[in-house]
Design a protein around this motif. Structure first.
Motif, PDB file in Angstrom:
ATOM      1  N   SER A  17       0.831  -1.204   0.000  1.00 26.92           N
ATOM      2  CA  SER A  17       0.000   0.000   0.000  1.00 26.92           C
ATOM      3  C   SER A  17       0.864   1.253   0.000  1.00 26.92           C
ATOM      4  N   ARG A  66      -9.711  -1.022  -4.870  1.00 29.78           N
ATOM      5  CA  ARG A  66      -8.336  -1.032  -4.341  1.00 29.78           C
ATOM      6  C   ARG A  66      -7.870   0.366  -3.931  1.00 29.78           C
ATOM      7  N   GLN A  81      -5.412   6.738  -1.369  1.00 30.64           N
ATOM      8  CA  GLN A  81      -4.987   5.539  -0.676  1.00 30.64           C
ATOM      9  C   GLN A  81      -4.990   4.389  -1.671  1.00 30.64           C
ATOM     10  N   ASN A  83      -4.227   0.441  -2.199  1.00 31.00           N
ATOM     11  CA  ASN A  83      -4.025  -0.861  -1.572  1.00 31.00           C
ATOM     12  C   ASN A  83      -3.924  -1.939  -2.649  1.00 31.00           C
ATOM     13  N   SER A  84      -3.417  -3.094  -2.237  1.00 33.84           N
ATOM     14  CA  SER A  84      -3.296  -4.244  -3.155  1.00 33.84           C
ATOM     15  C   SER A  84      -2.636  -3.828  -4.467  1.00 33.84           C
TER      16      SER A  84
END
Length: 122
Positions: A17, A66, A81, A83-84
């Motif tokens: 992340s 994501r 943000q 993620n993944s």
């Protein structure tokens, strides 16, 4: 003079992340749309996510679920943000703000940050 300054890019492993930030400064009257774009080598710049002052958000299909865009209007800052993360997310990420200046409050223009590199690799 209006400046957009991005931060938070870097190198991350797949599945990791990162959180990007973009802060605007200068003689700003109002900010409508805040958005993140990205450009990978050899590709056109593409929209990643956007957020309007009224609260509407929009995401590229490739990042839905994501990435999350958020904004702090008082701080004139937009966040992404991520993620993944996947290797295909590797690109230079640019923030964009559609804003009006104090001297021309009724006229909106697009302003861009300098870009921050995000590299997803093991």
């Amino acid at each position: 003079q209006v400046q957009l300054v991005e931060s938070g890019g870097g190198l991350v492993q797949p599945g990791g992340s990162l959180r990007l930030s973009c802060a605007a400064s200068g003689s700003i009257f109002s900010i409508n749309t805040m958005a993140w774009y990205r450009q990978a080598p050899g590709n056109q710049r593409e929209l990643v996510a956007s957020s309007t002052k009224s609260g509407l958000t929009n995401y590229a299909d490739s990042v839905k679920g994501r990435f999350t865009i958020s904004r702090d209007n008082a701080k004139k800052t937009v966040y992404l943000q991520m993620n993944s993360l996947k290797p295909v997310d590797t690109a230079v990420y640019y923030c964009m703000m559609r804003l009006s200046r104090v001297t021309v409050a009724w006229s909106y223009s697009d302003y861009w940050g300098q870009g921050t590199q995000v590299t997803v690799s093991s």
